[in-house]
Scaffold this active site. Structure first.
Site, mmCIF file in Angstrom:
data_model
loop_
_atom_site.group_PDB
_atom_site.id
_atom_site.type_symbol
_atom_site.label_atom_id
_atom_site.label_comp_id
_atom_site.label_asym_id
_atom_site.label_seq_id
_atom_site.Cartn_x
_atom_site.Cartn_y
_atom_site.Cartn_z
ATOM 1 N N SER A 87 2.794 18.572 -6.472
ATOM 2 C CA SER A 87 2.888 17.044 -5.826
ATOM 3 C C SER A 87 2.302 15.896 -7.010
ATOM 4 O O SER A 87 1.156 16.531 -7.607
ATOM 5 C CB SER A 87 2.241 17.023 -4.685
ATOM 6 O OG SER A 87 2.046 15.325 -4.224
ATOM 7 N N SER A 122 -3.547 13.163 7.269
ATOM 8 C CA SER A 122 -4.388 12.846 6.110
ATOM 9 C C SER A 122 -5.922 12.730 6.566
ATOM 10 O O SER A 122 -6.284 12.471 7.715
ATOM 11 C CB SER A 122 -3.836 11.552 5.690
ATOM 12 O OG SER A 122 -4.867 10.741 4.805
ATOM 13 N N GLN A 140 -5.473 17.642 5.722
ATOM 14 C CA GLN A 140 -5.580 17.543 4.291
ATOM 15 C C GLN A 140 -6.890 16.737 4.112
ATOM 16 O O GLN A 140 -7.295 15.669 4.748
ATOM 17 C CB GLN A 140 -4.753 16.387 3.891
ATOM 18 C CG GLN A 140 -4.709 15.924 2.285
ATOM 19 C CD GLN A 140 -5.430 14.584 2.237
ATOM 20 O OE1 GLN A 140 -5.153 13.650 3.094
ATOM 21 N NE2 GLN A 140 -5.872 14.474 1.096
ATOM 22 N N TYR A 196 -9.984 14.957 1.237
ATOM 23 C CA TYR A 196 -10.537 14.420 0.168
ATOM 24 C C TYR A 196 -11.793 14.700 0.046
ATOM 25 O O TYR A 196 -12.778 14.351 0.751
ATOM 26 C CB TYR A 196 -10.222 12.992 0.059
ATOM 27 C CG TYR A 196 -8.861 12.400 -0.203
ATOM 28 C CD1 TYR A 196 -8.234 12.796 -1.400
ATOM 29 C CD2 TYR A 196 -8.447 11.550 0.768
ATOM 30 C CE1 TYR A 196 -6.734 12.393 -1.311
ATOM 31 C CE2 TYR A 196 -6.923 11.222 0.586
ATOM 32 C CZ TYR A 196 -6.320 11.578 -0.509
ATOM 33 O OH TYR A 196 -5.022 10.904 -0.475
ATOM 34 N N ARG A 199 7.212 9.117 1.844
ATOM 35 C CA ARG A 199 7.521 7.763 2.224
ATOM 36 C C ARG A 199 8.680 7.559 3.366
ATOM 37 O O ARG A 199 8.464 6.826 4.561
ATOM 38 C CB ARG A 199 8.047 7.026 1.085
ATOM 39 C CG ARG A 199 6.957 6.578 0.027
ATOM 40 C CD ARG A 199 7.381 5.620 -1.046
ATOM 41 N NE ARG A 199 6.322 5.165 -1.893
ATOM 42 C CZ ARG A 199 5.743 6.141 -2.909
ATOM 43 N NH1 ARG A 199 6.423 7.070 -3.163
ATOM 44 N NH2 ARG A 199 4.876 5.625 -3.534
ATOM 45 N N HIS A 214 1.653 13.020 -5.865
ATOM 46 C CA HIS A 214 1.346 12.065 -4.673
ATOM 47 C C HIS A 214 2.360 10.977 -4.670
ATOM 48 O O HIS A 214 2.118 9.715 -4.390
ATOM 49 C CB HIS A 214 -0.125 11.588 -5.104
ATOM 50 C CG HIS A 214 -0.945 11.153 -3.992
ATOM 51 N ND1 HIS A 214 -2.063 12.002 -3.675
ATOM 52 C CD2 HIS A 214 -0.624 10.283 -3.029
ATOM 53 C CE1 HIS A 214 -2.815 11.466 -2.723
ATOM 54 N NE2 HIS A 214 -2.023 10.469 -2.359
ATOM 55 N N LYS A 255 -3.551 20.541 -3.419
ATOM 56 C CA LYS A 255 -2.368 20.000 -3.381
ATOM 57 C C LYS A 255 -2.517 18.931 -4.723
ATOM 58 O O LYS A 255 -3.553 18.326 -4.925
ATOM 59 C CB LYS A 255 -2.174 19.042 -2.327
ATOM 60 C CG LYS A 255 -1.048 17.894 -2.084
ATOM 61 C CD LYS A 255 -0.811 17.355 -0.875
ATOM 62 C CE LYS A 255 0.201 16.151 -0.636
ATOM 63 N NZ LYS A 255 -0.195 14.867 -1.153
ATOM 64 N N PRO A 296 0.950 14.543 4.539
ATOM 65 C CA PRO A 296 -0.068 13.958 4.896
ATOM 66 C C PRO A 296 -0.047 12.526 4.324
ATOM 67 O O PRO A 296 0.088 12.264 3.075
ATOM 68 C CB PRO A 296 -1.284 14.533 4.268
ATOM 69 C CG PRO A 296 -0.800 15.493 3.173
ATOM 70 C CD PRO A 296 0.531 15.863 3.611
ATOM 71 N N TYR A 323 0.746 -1.161 0.190
ATOM 72 C CA TYR A 323 0.000 -0.011 0.073
ATOM 73 C C TYR A 323 0.935 1.196 0.028
ATOM 74 O O TYR A 323 0.658 2.361 -0.634
ATOM 75 C CB TYR A 323 -0.939 0.100 1.084
ATOM 76 C CG TYR A 323 -1.742 1.284 1.300
ATOM 77 C CD1 TYR A 323 -2.761 1.708 0.714
ATOM 78 C CD2 TYR A 323 -1.225 2.250 2.229
ATOM 79 C CE1 TYR A 323 -3.160 2.779 0.484
ATOM 80 C CE2 TYR A 323 -2.015 3.487 2.424
ATOM 81 C CZ TYR A 323 -3.118 3.942 1.615
ATOM 82 O OH TYR A 323 -3.615 5.064 1.661
ATOM 83 N N THR A 356 -6.440 17.928 -1.695
ATOM 84 C CA THR A 356 -5.979 16.978 -2.808
ATOM 85 C C THR A 356 -6.536 16.678 -3.725
ATOM 86 O O THR A 356 -7.756 16.152 -3.687
ATOM 87 C CB THR A 356 -5.542 15.720 -1.800
ATOM 88 O OG1 THR A 356 -4.570 16.090 -0.998
ATOM 89 C CG2 THR A 356 -4.657 14.677 -2.918
#
Lengths: 189, 423
Positions: free
Chosen positions: B313, B169, B190, B192, B370, B315, B291, B140, B87, B218
């Site tokens: 970004s 996030s 952040q 969605y 990451r 992502h 974003k 996030p 993931y 985002t």
């Protein structure tokens, strides 16, 4: 992760009437127990009660010029908080909390190993099984007391503890755990 | 390849070049002929590796052993369920944009100018009147409890200990209220956007009530994302596999409590245009970022639509397989914005030099994704703290090497673009 904070330092003088018995320092330590599993790593903090008895036969240590006679850590199993009720339940069951509600460590002796470092040996009791455990301790004097930090790895199976195996037997907790502690000890007045 | 093979291959290549009409046209055959006649290079003496150094493929056993942020990656992979690893690790299609993000930084060389007074080196940046010790921001990142039981609280405590801006996030596995408590101050949130505006409103209001000063919408996943590595890693049943559904089935993430289910990362099939900015403005007083901006055109639209900031970004290469690193997108977005609002950039940041380059190309602050998860999965809060220490130390060193005593001294003149004649 080790939470770097000393919490609530309280000093109690015992047997004041005699004037002979040593003073016993009582404080708390943040203990973090962490380990692995087949899904992710985990950590569970808990506050332990710490009793420090200054005096011989221990050699002088930072903040304890007369040495340290005894150190005792007590961890209430029920207070170990993994921030997850399911995990808490599995951990308490594995540690046989109902029969053995406390984990205890008693220092037997120590040797100073350079400035601010000590090698401590003692006995650890988990789930009713007592075994010798040694670890290094870092002692750092500060305005608030003597910060004492250390850590060691423990094989839970040596204490008769079976690591939890859940979720269709696919989530398997590793038998090795890392125990870290961080305490602010108050030197004797 | 043995050295003699290398020499032979080199000679063959030069013969091929010499025969090329292009080379003849520009008058280089004589040089090439001379090169062909040259003696093979003497075998290079290679010093034995110092025995005290662990080989690179040895896993570190403590956060303090990490030499760079990539040292956390292998430990995280070892610690995690393969599906959880997938993931986080996944890109899209062939994961090529992940690679492009990272490699994109090598396009730029750094101009070293070591003589300067560093007695007061200042790494701080200002964002909406708040001073931060460094421009390094925690991006996030969703579902952090899937990587370590400490989850977002562990990251928040690390951000608090080290004084970094943390962005939470929408897909957090810990409530925004609990994260703010662990951080010691409200984080940026952040979003969605959902197809149901009432649902979006509920989430936005909750973040605002929790004290979050900035909302980051985002947009780069609205079109979908073909995450092949994830699908291979989790298997054909995904989270519906017997083992996985023990945790995932019926689970509602904290910010979606009381809301209908749906793939909110992709906007749940809703239609979103620049007009959505006004709708968000109407329901919140929070500062507003978008974003996922990757072009100058969208940078201009961000200004025209009254945003407070843009976040360049892709992502982390997990939205579209553009093959275009964000470090290449950044200059055109920064030029379009023209200093009228802060510009944050992320994707592929692995070293302090990467952060330096992003700042030189117009970023106000730089996000880390990451490496945050690798370090959390490896060692919990302690890992994230160590990761932040490494990046801060590396950026500080680069500033010292280049004569930049403060962030505003890091400019385009600090770099050479290898793709452009004259830099």
């Amino acid at each position: 992760m080790l939470v770097r904070r000393g919490i609530g330092v309280l000093f109690v003088a015992l047997a004041a009437l005699s004037g002979q018995a040593p003073l016993v320092g009582q404080s708390t330590a943040t203990v973090t127990i962490s380990g692995t599993s087949t899904v992710r790593n985990w950590s569970c903090p808990v506050e332990a009660a710490v009793k420090v008895t200054p005096g011989k036969p221990g050699e002088a240590a930072p903040g304890f010029p007369a040495g340290v006679q005894a150190v005792a850590f007590t961890v209430p199993v029920k207070a170990i908080e993994c921030d997850n009720d399911t995990m808490n339940g599995h951990l308490r069951e594995a540690l046989k909390e109902k029969t053995y509600p406390q984990i205890a460590y008693r220092m037997k002796q120590y040797t100073m190993a350079g400035s601010g470092a000590a090698k401590v040996t003692g006995s650890l009791t988990i789930a009713g099984v007592t075994r010798p455990v040694s670890f290094d301790v870092k002692l750092t004097p500060s305005a608030n007391g003597v910060r004492s930090q250390g850590e060691t790895n423990i094989d839970m199976t040596q204490f008769g503890v079976t690591p939890p195996k859940v979720l269709l037997g696919q989530l398997i907790v590793g038998k090795m755990v890392r125990v870290k502690f961080d305490a602010m000890l108050q030197p004797t007045p | 390849m043995a050295p003699s093979d290398v020499s032979a291959a080199r000679r063959n290549f030069l013969r091929l070049l010499a025969a090329s009409p292009l080379v003849s046209a520009i008058g280089l055959p004589a040089v090439l002929e001379a090169l062909q006649q040259a003696k093979p290079l003497a075998k290079k003496k290679v010093a034995a590796a110092p025995v005290a150094l662990a080989p690179k493929d040895t896993l570190i056993t403590a956060a303090s052993e990490a030499v760079d942020v990539m040292d956390f990656e292998a430990v995280a992979k070892k610690n995690l369920l393969p599906a959880h690893w997938a993931y986080m690790a996944t890109g899209v299609d062939d994961d090529a944009t992940i690679k492009a993000n990272h490699e994109g930084f090598s396009r730029y060389q750094i101009r070293m100018r070591p003589l300067a007074d560093f007695s007061k080196l200042d790494m701080s940046v200002q964002l909406f009147g708040r001073k931060w010790d460094t421009p390094i921001v925690l991006c996030p990142v969703a579902a952090q409890k899937g990587f370590h039981t400490e989850g977002e609280k562990g990251t928040a405590k690390a951000a608090r200990a080290k004084g970094h801006l943390m962005c939470l996030s929408n897909q957090t596995s810990t409530s925004v209220e609990d994260v703010n408590t662990a951080r010691g101050e409200p984080v940026w949130f952040q979003l969605y956007a959902r197809p149901d505006f009432a649902g979006t409103t509920q989430i936005v209001k909750r973040a605002e009530a929790a004290g979050c000063p900035v909302l980051i919408w985002t947009v780069d996943l609205i079109g979908g994302s073909n995450r092949e590595t994830l699908r291979r890693g989790e298997g054909p049943l995904g989270v519906r596999a017997p083992f996985c559904k023990e945790c995932h089935e019926g689970r509602v993430i904290p910010m979606a409590q009381g809301l209908p289910p749906g793939n909110v990362e992709r906007g749940g099939g809703g239609v979103f245009t620049w007009d959505y900015i006004k709708r968000l403005r109407d329901i919140t007083k929070m500062k507003l970022f978008v974003k996922g901006i990757q072009t100058g055109e969208d940078g201009e639209l961000a200004v025209r639509n009254g945003l407070d900031g843009v976040w360049v970004s892709n992502h982390g290469g997990r939205a579209g397989e553009s093959l275009r690193p964000t470090i290449d997108s950044l200059p055109e977005v920064a030029a379009a914005v023209g200093g009228r609002m802060p510009v944050i950039v992320d994707s592929g940041v692995r070293h302090g030099t990467d952060i330096f380059k992003a700042l030189a190309l117009g970023a106000t602050a730089v996000g880390v994704g990451r490496p945050q998860v690798w370090s959390l999965a490896a060692f919990g809060q302690e890992g994230v703290e160590a990761m932040l220490d490494i990046l801060r130390r590396e950026l500080q060193m680069t500033m010292r090497q280049t004569g930049a005593t403060s962030i505003d001294k890091i400019t385009r003149a600090s770099l050479i673009d290898r793709m452009r004649i004259g830099g």
